[in-house]
Scaffold this motif. Structure first.
Motif, PDB file in Angstrom:
ATOM      1  N   UNK A   5     -37.310  -2.375  91.220  1.00 55.70           N
ATOM      2  CA  UNK A   5     -36.007  -2.927  90.894  1.00 55.70           C
ATOM      3  C   UNK A   5     -35.344  -1.970  89.916  1.00 55.70           C
ATOM      4  N   UNK A   6     -34.073  -1.662  90.129  1.00 51.93           N
ATOM      5  CA  UNK A   6     -33.314  -0.791  89.230  1.00 51.93           C
ATOM      6  C   UNK A   6     -32.280  -1.656  88.511  1.00 51.93           C
ATOM      7  N   UNK A   7     -32.258  -1.574  87.169  1.00 52.06           N
ATOM      8  CA  UNK A   7     -31.329  -2.361  86.362  1.00 52.06           C
ATOM      9  C   UNK A   7     -30.532  -1.425  85.461  1.00 52.06           C
ATOM     10  N   UNK A   8     -29.195  -1.406  85.584  1.00 52.48           N
ATOM     11  CA  UNK A   8     -28.387  -0.661  84.613  1.00 52.48           C
ATOM     12  C   UNK A   8     -28.543  -1.342  83.251  1.00 52.48           C
ATOM     13  N   UNK A   9     -28.735  -0.556  82.200  1.00 55.09           N
ATOM     14  CA  UNK A   9     -29.129  -1.115  80.910  1.00 55.09           C
ATOM     15  C   UNK A   9     -28.310  -0.525  79.770  1.00 55.09           C
ATOM     16  N   UNK A  10     -28.019  -1.378  78.792  1.00 54.24           N
ATOM     17  CA  UNK A  10     -27.393  -0.968  77.535  1.00 54.24           C
ATOM     18  C   UNK A  10     -28.297  -1.424  76.404  1.00 54.24           C
ATOM     19  N   UNK A  11     -28.587  -0.504  75.491  1.00 56.09           N
ATOM     20  CA  UNK A  11     -29.356  -0.809  74.288  1.00 56.09           C
ATOM     21  C   UNK A  11     -28.523  -0.352  73.097  1.00 56.09           C
ATOM     22  N   UNK A  80     -42.891  -5.945  93.482  1.00 51.60           N
ATOM     23  CA  UNK A  80     -42.049  -6.545  94.512  1.00 51.60           C
ATOM     24  C   UNK A  80     -41.301  -7.805  94.101  1.00 51.60           C
ATOM     25  N   UNK A  81     -41.702  -8.459  93.034  1.00 45.13           N
ATOM     26  CA  UNK A  81     -41.126  -9.787  92.777  1.00 45.13           C
ATOM     27  C   UNK A  81     -40.427  -9.895  91.426  1.00 45.13           C
ATOM     28  N   UNK A  82     -39.772  -8.858  91.004  1.00 41.73           N
ATOM     29  CA  UNK A  82     -39.073  -8.909  89.715  1.00 41.73           C
ATOM     30  C   UNK A  82     -37.651  -9.436  89.874  1.00 41.73           C
ATOM     31  N   UNK A  83     -37.200 -10.132  88.860  1.00 42.79           N
ATOM     32  CA  UNK A  83     -35.799 -10.517  88.740  1.00 42.79           C
ATOM     33  C   UNK A  83     -35.225  -9.708  87.575  1.00 42.79           C
ATOM     34  N   UNK A  84     -33.978  -9.280  87.694  1.00 42.15           N
ATOM     35  CA  UNK A  84     -33.364  -8.445  86.665  1.00 42.15           C
ATOM     36  C   UNK A  84     -33.452  -9.101  85.290  1.00 42.15           C
ATOM     37  N   UNK A  85     -33.212 -10.379  85.209  1.00 37.98           N
ATOM     38  CA  UNK A  85     -33.250 -11.091  83.932  1.00 37.98           C
ATOM     39  C   UNK A  85     -34.627 -10.985  83.268  1.00 37.98           C
ATOM     40  N   UNK A  86     -35.676 -11.116  84.066  1.00 38.58           N
ATOM     41  CA  UNK A  86     -37.035 -11.025  83.526  1.00 38.58           C
ATOM     42  C   UNK A  86     -37.370  -9.612  83.065  1.00 38.58           C
ATOM     43  N   UNK A  87     -36.973  -8.611  83.842  1.00 40.56           N
ATOM     44  CA  UNK A  87     -37.231  -7.219  83.478  1.00 40.56           C
ATOM     45  C   UNK A  87     -36.498  -6.868  82.193  1.00 40.56           C
ATOM     46  N   UNK A 113     -30.366  -5.605  73.932  1.00 43.48           N
ATOM     47  CA  UNK A 113     -30.793  -4.997  75.198  1.00 43.48           C
ATOM     48  C   UNK A 113     -30.246  -5.886  76.294  1.00 43.48           C
ATOM     49  N   UNK A 114     -29.362  -5.330  77.133  1.00 47.26           N
ATOM     50  CA  UNK A 114     -28.724  -6.165  78.149  1.00 47.26           C
ATOM     51  C   UNK A 114     -28.442  -5.396  79.427  1.00 47.26           C
ATOM     52  N   UNK A 115     -28.470  -6.123  80.511  1.00 51.62           N
ATOM     53  CA  UNK A 115     -28.078  -5.556  81.800  1.00 51.62           C
ATOM     54  C   UNK A 115     -26.563  -5.400  81.809  1.00 51.62           C
ATOM     55  N   UNK A 116     -26.112  -4.319  82.412  1.00 48.69           N
ATOM     56  CA  UNK A 116     -24.681  -4.060  82.552  1.00 48.69           C
ATOM     57  C   UNK A 116     -24.388  -3.714  84.008  1.00 48.69           C
ATOM     58  N   UNK A 117     -23.138  -3.467  84.312  1.00 43.75           N
ATOM     59  CA  UNK A 117     -22.759  -3.083  85.672  1.00 43.75           C
ATOM     60  C   UNK A 117     -22.955  -1.578  85.862  1.00 43.75           C
TER      61      UNK A 117
END
Length: 149
Positions: A5-11, A80-87, A113-117
């Motif tokens: 899973x790829x998550x755009x991230x801001x820290x 295989x079973x990650x959700x962006x929120x959990x990661x 630490x948050x997911x972004x677009x």
């Protein structure tokens, strides 16, 4: 190919004015090499750019207050079973512990630490920012994430 899973991230966090951005980036990328959730661990790869969010002389002008630093990039998580929120929550725990261990004695705040677009990664990363990535990461995770970087 590795499931991921790829998550755009801001820290973002406050750092001492004499902090080194390269060291800060290495701290973040190293902290996310292996993430944990409920007693299980999984490999991750963080790549992005670190930069100051305030002007270079601002801390000295305010009497040595902390400076605001950020990383914007992509976090690739294996499995295989990650959700962006959990990661993101797993990354937040790992990054917060690392920042607290390194800078906690100088009053650095707990990092946000948050997911972004994806669009925000492209639009919000300043061009002079310093590129950092997880050293010795799982090669397949690096390969999966590279097209995004």
């Amino acid at each position: 190919m590795l499931d991921s899973l790829i998550v755009p991230l801001l820290v973002t966090t406050d750092l001492p004015p004499e902090a080194d951005l390269a060291e800060f980036g290495e701290l973040l990328t190293g902290a996310t090499r292996t993430l944990d959730r409920q007693g299980s661990s999984y490999a991750a790869f963080l790549a992005g750019k670190v930069f100051w969010l305030d002007s270079p002389g601002s801390a000295e002008a305010k009497g040595g207050d902390l400076r605001f630093a950020a990383l914007i990039g992509y976090l690739a998580a294996s499995g295989p079973s990650h959700a962006a929120r959990e990661v993101v929550a797993d990354a937040r725990r790992a990054i917060s512990a690392a920042v607290d261990a390194r800078y906690g004695d100088v009053g650095a705040a707990t990092p946000a630490v948050m997911a972004i677009r994806v669009k925000d990664v492209r639009e919000r990363t300043p061009s002079p920012a310093l590129f950092v990535e997880t050293a010795d990461a799982h090669p397949e995770l690096v390969a999966v994430a590279k097209p995004y970087i």
